[in-house]
Design a protein around this motif. Structure first.
Motif, mmCIF file in Angstrom:
data_model
loop_
_atom_site.group_PDB
_atom_site.id
_atom_site.type_symbol
_atom_site.label_atom_id
_atom_site.label_comp_id
_atom_site.label_asym_id
_atom_site.label_seq_id
_atom_site.Cartn_x
_atom_site.Cartn_y
_atom_site.Cartn_z
ATOM 1 N N ARG A 1 32.388 47.779 37.113
ATOM 2 C CA ARG A 1 31.569 46.972 36.217
ATOM 3 C C ARG A 1 30.354 46.441 36.977
ATOM 4 N N THR A 2 29.346 45.990 36.217
ATOM 5 C CA THR A 2 28.098 45.544 36.853
ATOM 6 C C THR A 2 28.234 44.182 37.542
ATOM 7 N N ASP A 3 29.460 43.618 37.559
ATOM 8 C CA ASP A 3 29.711 42.447 38.417
ATOM 9 C C ASP A 3 30.571 42.867 39.617
ATOM 10 N N PHE A 4 30.568 44.201 39.897
ATOM 11 C CA PHE A 4 31.281 44.798 41.037
ATOM 12 C C PHE A 4 32.794 44.820 40.875
ATOM 13 N N HIS A 5 33.253 44.580 39.660
ATOM 14 C CA HIS A 5 34.689 44.657 39.382
ATOM 15 C C HIS A 5 35.107 46.128 39.362
ATOM 16 N N GLU A 6 35.764 46.529 40.430
ATOM 17 C CA GLU A 6 36.176 47.921 40.581
ATOM 18 C C GLU A 6 37.516 48.124 39.899
ATOM 19 N N ARG A 7 37.571 49.135 39.070
ATOM 20 C CA ARG A 7 38.776 49.383 38.297
ATOM 21 C C ARG A 7 39.559 50.546 38.890
ATOM 22 N N ALA A 8 40.867 50.392 38.923
ATOM 23 C CA ALA A 8 41.722 51.498 39.340
ATOM 24 C C ALA A 8 42.147 52.262 38.098
ATOM 25 N N ALA A 9 42.456 53.551 38.277
ATOM 26 C CA ALA A 9 43.112 54.279 37.204
ATOM 27 C C ALA A 9 44.571 53.845 37.257
ATOM 28 N N GLY A 10 45.178 53.602 36.100
ATOM 29 C CA GLY A 10 46.564 53.135 36.082
ATOM 30 C C GLY A 10 46.637 51.647 36.340
ATOM 31 N N MET A 11 47.666 51.217 37.050
ATOM 32 C CA MET A 11 47.891 49.784 37.274
ATOM 33 C C MET A 11 46.786 49.165 38.138
ATOM 34 N N GLN A 12 46.345 47.970 37.743
ATOM 35 C CA GLN A 12 45.312 47.263 38.508
ATOM 36 C C GLN A 12 45.957 46.532 39.700
ATOM 37 N N PRO A 13 45.392 46.712 40.908
ATOM 38 C CA PRO A 13 46.034 46.138 42.099
ATOM 39 C C PRO A 13 45.728 44.659 42.332
ATOM 40 N N LEU A 14 44.695 44.148 41.649
ATOM 41 C CA LEU A 14 44.145 42.829 41.980
ATOM 42 C C LEU A 14 45.174 41.693 42.145
ATOM 43 N N PRO A 15 46.142 41.559 41.213
ATOM 44 C CA PRO A 15 47.075 40.428 41.356
ATOM 45 C C PRO A 15 47.944 40.491 42.611
ATOM 46 N N GLY B 1 54.406 26.798 44.462
ATOM 47 C CA GLY B 1 53.120 27.205 43.917
ATOM 48 C C GLY B 1 52.019 27.428 44.940
ATOM 49 N N TYR B 2 52.351 27.246 46.226
ATOM 50 C CA TYR B 2 51.382 27.536 47.297
ATOM 51 C C TYR B 2 51.019 29.028 47.230
ATOM 52 N N ALA B 3 49.738 29.360 47.439
ATOM 53 C CA ALA B 3 49.325 30.764 47.341
ATOM 54 C C ALA B 3 48.242 31.101 48.350
ATOM 55 N N GLY B 4 48.187 32.381 48.710
ATOM 56 C CA GLY B 4 47.149 32.855 49.618
ATOM 57 C C GLY B 4 47.349 34.320 49.933
ATOM 58 N N VAL B 5 46.518 34.835 50.819
ATOM 59 C CA VAL B 5 46.696 36.212 51.287
ATOM 60 C C VAL B 5 47.825 36.203 52.325
ATOM 61 N N LEU C 1 52.456 30.859 33.321
ATOM 62 C CA LEU C 1 53.014 32.108 33.841
ATOM 63 C C LEU C 1 52.412 32.389 35.222
ATOM 64 N N PRO C 2 53.217 32.971 36.127
ATOM 65 C CA PRO C 2 52.673 33.285 37.449
ATOM 66 C C PRO C 2 51.758 34.522 37.405
ATOM 67 N N SER C 3 50.679 34.414 36.633
ATOM 68 C CA SER C 3 49.755 35.533 36.432
ATOM 69 C C SER C 3 48.865 35.719 37.653
ATOM 70 N N GLY C 4 48.131 36.840 37.668
ATOM 71 C CA GLY C 4 47.176 37.082 38.746
ATOM 72 C C GLY C 4 46.147 35.971 38.840
ATOM 73 N N SER C 5 45.627 35.533 37.694
ATOM 74 C CA SER C 5 44.590 34.487 37.740
ATOM 75 C C SER C 5 45.145 33.173 38.287
ATOM 76 N N LEU C 6 46.407 32.862 37.970
ATOM 77 C CA LEU C 6 47.002 31.625 38.498
ATOM 78 C C LEU C 6 47.153 31.724 40.023
ATOM 79 N N LYS C 7 47.544 32.913 40.504
ATOM 80 C CA LYS C 7 47.684 33.105 41.956
ATOM 81 C C LYS C 7 46.342 32.875 42.659
ATOM 82 N N TYR C 8 45.275 33.461 42.104
ATOM 83 C CA TYR C 8 43.944 33.277 42.712
ATOM 84 C C TYR C 8 43.477 31.823 42.597
ATOM 85 N N GLU C 9 43.796 31.191 41.473
ATOM 86 C CA GLU C 9 43.381 29.794 41.300
ATOM 87 C C GLU C 9 44.067 28.907 42.342
ATOM 88 N N HIS C 10 45.363 29.129 42.543
ATOM 89 C CA HIS C 10 46.085 28.332 43.539
ATOM 90 C C HIS C 10 45.584 28.622 44.955
#
Ligand SMILES: [Zn+2]
Length: 217
Positions: A33-47, A57-61, A91-100
């Motif tokens: 996407r034009t905001d550099f959001h790279e898409r995978a074919a199949g399952m998205q790895p981002l979360p 609820g602690y989160a990080g790499v 829900l422990p969604s991808g966005s919640l993980k990144y937010e934490h």
């Protein structure tokens, strides 16, 4: 194909031992996407680039769970007061993980560029989660973090300033604030280093200002 692998992590806040999935391999066959959001074919790895303790609820790499990580009492208290209750509500969604992860990074006074990257990825997760309101919220957080990174003298290397300036414009465009978007797109030409190079950034900034596209070719 995106391949995941289970790892065992110990939470540096509550000492819980838990298992989490991590990305071993992925692909970029889904376009960009034009905001550099790279898409995978199949399952998205981002979360799966971020791990979250399911108890507090602690989160990080992965390195945020390293044996040498030792957080201050203030950060421990913040996790229990702010992240643990959110984990019970949402829900422990991808966005919640990144937010934490972004909150922990912010409490550690991590630089604005890194924070911006976490918020941007939270917004990208929201795209897949179909939550447009949260997507806009995180895009706004990303845009303001990147803007403050650009405003601090040496946080962004010279040769990355034009691209990041473009990205802030594109974030505002996707938020729906065309006026703010335009101001950032116009600023791109002044950030090109050395002058005459990075022609693609100029082109894409002009394109997004005049007749925007959602995807790169
Ligand atoms: Zn924990």
């Amino acid at each position: 194909m995106t391949t995941l692998h289970l790892i065992e992590l110990t939470c540096p806040i509550c000492e819980s031992l838990f298992r989490s999935q991590t990305v071993v391999a992925t692909n970029a066959f889904g376009g960009k996407r034009t905001d550099f959001h790279e898409r995978a074919a199949g399952m998205q790895p981002l979360p799966y680039f971020i791990h979250m303790c399911t108890r507090c609820g602690y989160a990080g790499v992965e390195r945020d769970f390293g044996a040498d990580v030792d957080h201050s009492d203030r950060i421990r208290e913040n996790v229990w007061c702010e992240l643990t209750p959110a984990l019970a509500r949402e829900l422990p969604s991808g966005s919640l993980k990144y937010e934490h992860a972004a909150k922990v990074a912010d409490w550690q006074q991590t630089d604005a560029r890194y924070l911006g990257d976490l918020f941007l990825r939270a917004a990208w997760c929201c795209v897949d989660e179909g939550d447009t309101e949260a997507e806009r919220y995180f895009r706004r957080k990303a845009a303001t973090s990147f803007a403050s990174a650009l405003a601090s003298y040496d946080l962004v290397p010279q040769h990355e300033r034009a691209v990041l300036t473009y990205l802030v414009g594109e974030l505002w465009r996707r938020i729906g604030d065309q006026r703010e978007a335009r101001q950032w797109f116009v600023r791109v030409s002044g950030e090109i280093t050395p002058p005459g190079s990075q022609e693609w950034v100029m082109q894409v900034a002009d394109q997004q200002r005049e007749s925007p596209r959602e995807w790169f070719e």
